[in-house]
Every structure is written in C-alpha cells, then in structure tokens.
Design an enzyme around this catalytic site. Sequence first.
Site, PDB file in Angstrom:
ATOM      1  NE  ARG A 149      -1.804   2.023   3.489  1.00 30.05           N
ATOM      2  CZ  ARG A 149      -2.246   2.439   4.662  1.00 30.05           C
ATOM      3  NH1 ARG A 149      -3.490   2.124   5.071  1.00 30.05           N
ATOM      4  NH2 ARG A 149      -1.463   3.139   5.475  1.00 30.05           N
ATOM      5  CE1 TYR A 161      -4.333   5.802   5.709  1.00 31.33           C
ATOM      6  CE2 TYR A 161      -4.406   6.002   8.103  1.00 31.33           C
ATOM      7  CZ  TYR A 161      -4.226   5.230   6.964  1.00 31.33           C
ATOM      8  OH  TYR A 161      -3.971   3.911   7.106  1.00 31.33           O
ATOM      9  CG  ASP A 209      -6.884   3.572   3.306  1.00 30.73           C
ATOM     10  OD1 ASP A 209      -6.688   3.030   4.409  1.00 30.73           O
ATOM     11  OD2 ASP A 209      -7.983   4.052   2.974  1.00 30.73           O
ATOM     12  CG  HIS A 211      -8.123   6.837   5.935  1.00 29.27           C
ATOM     13  ND1 HIS A 211      -8.427   7.517   7.087  1.00 29.27           N
ATOM     14  CD2 HIS A 211      -7.696   5.625   6.319  1.00 29.27           C
ATOM     15  CE1 HIS A 211      -8.182   6.755   8.137  1.00 29.27           C
ATOM     16  NE2 HIS A 211      -7.734   5.597   7.708  1.00 29.27           N
ATOM     17  CD  GLU A 235      -8.263   0.479   2.966  1.00 29.47           C
ATOM     18  OE1 GLU A 235      -7.139   0.158   2.560  1.00 29.47           O
ATOM     19  OE2 GLU A 235      -8.544   0.573   4.162  1.00 29.47           O
ATOM     20  CD  GLU A 261      -9.870   0.842   7.670  1.00 29.15           C
ATOM     21  OE1 GLU A 261      -9.084   0.241   6.918  1.00 29.15           O
ATOM     22  OE2 GLU A 261      -9.531   1.807   8.353  1.00 29.15           O
ATOM     23  NE  ARG A 282      -9.399  -2.235   4.168  1.00 26.90           N
ATOM     24  CZ  ARG A 282      -8.298  -2.711   4.713  1.00 26.90           C
ATOM     25  NH1 ARG A 282      -7.823  -3.877   4.297  1.00 26.90           N
ATOM     26  NH2 ARG A 282      -7.674  -2.074   5.686  1.00 26.90           N
TER      27      ARG A 282
HETATM   28  C1  CS2 Z   1      -6.150   2.131   7.848  1.00 30.91           C
HETATM   29  C2  CS2 Z   1      -5.967   1.996   9.335  1.00 30.91           C
HETATM   30  O1  CS2 Z   1      -4.963   0.097   7.721  1.00 30.91           O
HETATM   31  C3  CS2 Z   1      -5.807   0.830   7.160  1.00 30.91           C
HETATM   32  O2  CS2 Z   1      -6.364   0.573   6.086  1.00 30.91           O
HETATM   33  O3  CS2 Z   1      -7.389   2.599   7.441  1.00 30.91           O
HETATM   34  O4  CS2 Z   1      -4.657   2.369   9.607  1.00 30.91           O
HETATM   35  C4  CS2 Z   1      -6.901   2.837  10.197  1.00 30.91           C
HETATM   36  O5  CS2 Z   1      -6.621   4.213   9.972  1.00 30.91           O
HETATM   37  C5  CS2 Z   1      -6.671   2.487  11.652  1.00 30.91           C
HETATM   38  O6  CS2 Z   1      -6.832   1.107  11.800  1.00 30.91           O
HETATM   39  C6  CS2 Z   1      -7.639   3.230  12.542  1.00 30.91           C
HETATM   40  O7  CS2 Z   1      -7.477   2.795  13.873  1.00 30.91           O
HETATM   41 MG    MG Z   2      -7.984   1.769   5.614  1.00 31.39          MG
END
Ligand code: CS2
Ligand code: MG
Length: 401
Positions: A149, A161, A209, A211, A235, A261, A282
Amino acid sequence: MSDRIIAARVVVCSPGRNYVTLIIETASGLTGIGDATLNGRELAVASYLADHVAPLLIGRDPAQIEDIWQYLYRGAYWRRGPVTMTAIAGIDVALWDIKAKAAGMPLYQLLGGASRERMLCYTHADGADIAEALDAVAAKREHGFRAVRVQAGVPGLNRIYGVHGDGAGDSYARPIEGDWDTSAYLRHTPKLFEAARERFGPELHLLHDAHHRLTPNEAAQLGRSLEPYRLFWVEDPVTAEAQEGWRRVRSQTTVPLAVGEVFNSIWDAQLLITERLVDYLRATIVHAGGITHVRRIADLCALYSVRTGFHGANDLSPVTMGAALHFGRWVPNFGIQEYAAHPAQAEEVFGWDWSYAGGHLLSGEAAGHGVTFDEQAAARFPYRRQYLDVNRLTDGTMWDW
Ligand code: CS2
Ligand code: MG
C-alpha cells in the site's frame, strides 16, 4: 458433562500501543483469548465487557458459541455499532479458541479445513513525498512483499492520513489535527502511481487507501485517473455511510474497490455486496462481531464475487491477526490480508505461531488460533489514553480523516 465458563477477564495494556484483551477460562481448564481493541475508544469496550457482559457469561457452556452470540446481539436491545460488535467479537473469538483447543485442532480445521497453504498479504509504505514513498516501497519489495500500500504526502499539506510526517503534536493529550485539500490530492495521486509503475513495473501489486475523504464524484475522478496504473485496489474512496454513492463510483471507473474496515455488521455491507459495488470487503473479525458474524459476511460476499481483504493495521492485536489467518486459510473467497507489523513491545505480551514468508502469511498449526497472552507481562505496560488524528480542510472545516 459439558464444560462451564468460570471466569471472563478484560485486560487493557499498552505494549507499544493500546490493546484490549479478553480472557475466558472454563471449569475443564481451557483458556480462550479474544481481541476487543477499538483504537481511540478502548475503555468503552472494556467497560461494555467487564461491567455489562462478562457477568452473563459465567456458568454458560463455552461450546454454545452461536447461542451466546445471538444472546449478546439480540439481548442487548441496542445492537450493532463499533463498541457492541467489538465486545461481542472479543467473546466470540475467545470461544472459538476454546472450542478448537477442546478439539485439539488449529482453528482453520474447525472452520472447514485448508483452502490454501498461504495467504497473500500487503503492507504499508509511505513517504513525505513521492521519492521517499517509492524508496519505502522498494524496501518492502526487498523484504519479499508482492503487494504494497502506497501513501505519500501532498504538496502544500502538513499532515495527512497514512504519512508519518513530522509527528507534530502529542496524540496522547488530544487528537492531532491533519489538513486536507481534495483538489491537491486528486492532482497529486496519479503522479505517485505513474512514478511507482515507472520504477517497479507492472507485477508489483500497488494498493492505496483514500481513507473516506472523497465525495462519490471525486472518487470517480480518482478511480479514472488511476486506471492506467492498474492498482490492486483503492480503499475507502468515499465514506462508508454513502452506500448509494458507491453506485456513482462503480459506474464511472473499473479500478478495484475495497471497503469495510469501519463496518460492524453484514447489514453495513449488504447493499454494496449484493449490487457488486465493491471487489473486496475489509470488515474484520475484531470489529464485526467475531468469526461467527464475519463468516456470514464472507459467505454473502462469495455469492457476488466479492473477496475478503481483512483490515490488519497494528491497532488490531496479534489475536485478531491469528484468528484472521485461520479464517483466511479456510475461507474460499480469500483475497488478501493487510499486515502492518505490531510494535516490538507487543511480543513481550503476546505470543503467536503465525509467520511471514515471501509476501505471504502462514497460519500456525497450534490448537486454537495460536496466540497467547501473558497477563503478568501486560501489567508492565499500563493503558495510556491516545487519540487518532482528526482532519480539517485548509479553511478549517471539519473533515473525514
Ligand atoms: C487504515 C488503518 O490500515 C488501514 O487501512 O485505514 O490504519 C486505520 O486508519 C486504523 O486502523 C484506525 O485505527
Ligand atoms: Mg484503511
């Protein structure tokens, strides 16, 4: 004579980062370990378990995994959501651990046996700029990863992020504030992946990602701009709540999409799965009700050509990774497993028999999920409140991180 649960203990510790661990003990001497970590809101789950649910487990037959799941889900009245489903997940995984130990077999055998010997995994590479990010990718490829990634800083933005910038601020005191400019991000991201393909060629799986930070039309623009670079997936391009918005994204781009996630139940993903709006799901064992519920999600995915792509950041404890690898060993529609290595200190508290080799993860063969927890060692790492970042647009508007 059936067994009985005699103890259910919650341990919150911080070996490098905060984890919430549930220990269930039975009259026959079996112990099950579950992960109940919810990054940034750990104590909410710890209290849900210790103060409300653990007392209801005492005296129950640990073999009745499904009935206990239904009792905790339907019986709470206030259902779904991250706190409830993470608490239920911690109990569920501990009970599956116990059942596999009682049967004397690794968890994947209990689920239905091996569908594969090893699980493709991806890890994280990032940098403040494109050059630094690509050097990080090169280092991961040197370590054998076949899927990486890639996240990079965006010119003009100080902290976004996935890029571990100057670390300005102390996330223990209060959330650190990131800054965001979607136009700058949409201009810059294609350059990152053009450079990545130029340097690494077509074989290396590249993931990204977004996000949760784009609108559906912005996500469609991003997807179209990345199509020449054939990513493995993009993602979370839009917020998970914008379920019907994913139709716009899907209709405008062929870039593979991953989501989930932050999902906690099959109902969070039902429309996206049944309308084939995503390619990878996810939702992970620790935040979506445990193995019992994630198995239902994976089975629904299989009907619609959606594969698993479990979340595997290091704020999910080694217990979740252990359970996820047994699940990934069995599940027929496995896609890929995220693998961000845990803090070194975590190895002083958790023990595991899963391993990494050549871009893949291997589940262990020990009975249960194969992850152990040392309560005495955990006491050396007391909980310390820590916050996730928050995010604002450059004009100060609160935005998705
Ligand atoms: C992220 C995570 O791994 C990922 O895809 O989205 O790092 C996420 O930000 C954290 O798990 C939040 O606690
Ligand atoms: Mg993520």
